[in-house]
Design a protein around this motif. Structure first.
Motif, mmCIF file in Angstrom:
data_model
loop_
_atom_site.group_PDB
_atom_site.id
_atom_site.type_symbol
_atom_site.label_atom_id
_atom_site.label_comp_id
_atom_site.label_asym_id
_atom_site.label_seq_id
_atom_site.Cartn_x
_atom_site.Cartn_y
_atom_site.Cartn_z
ATOM 1 N N GLN A 152 0.845 -1.187 0.000
ATOM 2 C CA GLN A 152 0.000 0.000 0.000
ATOM 3 C C GLN A 152 0.877 1.231 0.000
ATOM 4 O O GLN A 152 1.656 1.456 0.949
ATOM 5 C CB GLN A 152 -0.936 0.013 1.206
ATOM 6 C CG GLN A 152 -1.954 1.125 1.162
ATOM 7 C CD GLN A 152 -3.077 0.929 2.159
ATOM 8 O OE1 GLN A 152 -2.942 0.181 3.128
ATOM 9 N NE2 GLN A 152 -4.193 1.589 1.935
ATOM 10 N N PRO B 97 1.264 5.479 -0.188
ATOM 11 C CA PRO B 97 0.502 6.602 0.376
ATOM 12 C C PRO B 97 -0.585 7.079 -0.572
ATOM 13 O O PRO B 97 -0.329 7.310 -1.761
ATOM 14 C CB PRO B 97 1.575 7.679 0.576
ATOM 15 C CG PRO B 97 2.844 6.922 0.739
ATOM 16 C CD PRO B 97 2.708 5.732 -0.152
ATOM 17 N N GLY B 98 -1.801 7.192 -0.059
ATOM 18 C CA GLY B 98 -2.911 7.688 -0.853
ATOM 19 C C GLY B 98 -3.500 6.696 -1.836
ATOM 20 O O GLY B 98 -4.374 7.051 -2.626
ATOM 21 N N ALA C 279 6.305 1.608 -0.794
ATOM 22 C CA ALA C 279 5.034 1.264 -0.152
ATOM 23 C C ALA C 279 5.329 0.529 1.148
ATOM 24 O O ALA C 279 6.469 0.146 1.420
ATOM 25 C CB ALA C 279 4.195 0.371 -1.063
ATOM 26 N N GLN D 132 8.164 -1.186 5.741
ATOM 27 C CA GLN D 132 8.281 -0.080 4.792
ATOM 28 C C GLN D 132 9.418 -0.330 3.810
ATOM 29 O O GLN D 132 10.544 -0.644 4.202
ATOM 30 C CB GLN D 132 8.544 1.230 5.537
ATOM 31 C CG GLN D 132 8.765 2.436 4.633
ATOM 32 C CD GLN D 132 7.509 2.885 3.928
ATOM 33 O OE1 GLN D 132 6.452 3.010 4.539
ATOM 34 N NE2 GLN D 132 7.608 3.141 2.624
ATOM 35 N N THR E 226 11.255 1.822 0.784
ATOM 36 C CA THR E 226 11.389 3.129 0.141
ATOM 37 C C THR E 226 12.483 3.050 -0.918
ATOM 38 O O THR E 226 13.617 2.677 -0.610
ATOM 39 C CB THR E 226 11.736 4.215 1.160
ATOM 40 O OG1 THR E 226 10.718 4.257 2.169
ATOM 41 C CG2 THR E 226 11.829 5.578 0.489
#
Length: 115
Positions: free
Chosen positions: A38, A40-41, A91, A110, A112
């Protein structure tokens, strides 16, 4: 049922990471396992799936050829090898399984991808 992810972090574009998900509290080899992510947003999406004995795998089109899902049933662990990472792979990654009793998720790790 407990699922615990590890292996996330910060990586440069083109780099690799291997995520692990340690499972406990159920007969691991009996159940298919999936990885989701998932951003962000965005909604949570399925990334990869593997059957209980590991003979069948499926991938989202966005990760085909770059990610590999595998499992080690004696170690009750499922892995996600991620190569050629892109910024859009950034995500939180979740381990998941579905049983008659319901959906079970890990806490997430996380990832990145950034220079």
């Amino acid at each position: 049922v407990q699922l615990v992810e590890s292996g996330g972090g910060l990586v440069q574009p083109g780099g690799s990471l291997r995520l692990s998900c340690a499972a406990s509290g159920f007969t691991f080899s009996t159940y298919a396992m999936t990885w989701h992510r998932q951003a962000p947003g965005k909604e949570r999406e399925l990334v990869a799936a593997i059957s209980g004995v590991g003979g069948s795998t499926n991938y989202a089109d966005s990760v085909k050829g770059r990610f590999t899902i595998s499992r080690d049933n004696p170690k009750n662990t499922v892995y996600l090898q991620m190569n050629s990472l892109k910024p859009e792979d950034t995500a939180v990654y979740y381990c998941h399984t579905l049983m008659i009793s319901g959906h079970y998720w890990g806490q997430g790790t996380q990832v990145t991808v950034s220079s």
